[in-house]
Design an enzyme around this catalytic site. Sequence first.
Site, PDB file in Angstrom:
ATOM      1  CB  SER A 126      -0.819   0.096   1.086  1.00 33.86           C
ATOM      2  OG  SER A 126      -1.569   1.106   1.331  1.00 33.86           O
ATOM      3  CE1 TYR A 140      -5.174  -2.020   4.916  1.00 29.77           C
ATOM      4  CE2 TYR A 140      -3.839  -0.148   4.176  1.00 29.77           C
ATOM      5  CZ  TYR A 140      -4.509  -1.379   3.919  1.00 29.77           C
ATOM      6  OH  TYR A 140      -4.407  -1.691   2.565  1.00 29.77           O
TER       7      TYR A 140
END
Length: 239
Positions: A126, A140
């Site tokens: 990501s 996250y």
Amino acid sequence: MQITGAKALVTGANRGLGKAFVEALVARGAHTVYATGRRPELIDTPGVIPLHLDITDAASIDAAASRVGELDILINNAGISTHSPLLGDNLDNVRREFDTHFWGTLNVTRAFAPRLAGGAILNVISALSWYVYGPGSNGYAAAKAAEWSLTNGVRIELAGQQTQVTALALAIADTDMMAAYDIPKLPPADIVAMALDGLEAGKLEVIGDPVTANVKAALAGDPATFYADVQAALFGQTA
């Protein structure tokens, strides 16, 4: 790495990027595609083999590895987002993030790595592997940063058996995880096409969108400037 004729496995394959991956692998002529998830009955992509796999459960990983046998391509796509801060009242969801993105990815990789000599692994990381934009992204982001480091480490450890290890980094795709954000989003099929093109070309990293490219470029600068810009964009104030 050639996809045509390959035997591939995708985690988290019932929706979003995972579903787009299995559809693209079938379209590109993969010989066998295992589409895995915690609820394989929800997997409805024609031409794939649905398979139960909970990447946070060791017994489930062992069972899937036993069922699959030889493998050419492993795509570690399964993920969650709990919107958890690091300094909140409870760390359970932060642990879930790490159990999924770090330990889950690592344990699946360990299970299949010995049979991937000459093959390839693609890990979906990501833009948040490299920055955070607010408290709700912190759990996250920390787990994805660990997954990025894991990807680089596994690449080195598997070099001797000529296993290609590729990272797909992206920020904004039109998936369930991003459904609450009213912003332009890239179709999963477009990102997956870019990722598989990169995999076949032997690339070690695929940058999935302009946001991710900008974030990565900013890492070379002063973090005070970068995070001041992030804070201003989020809260209308400077550091």
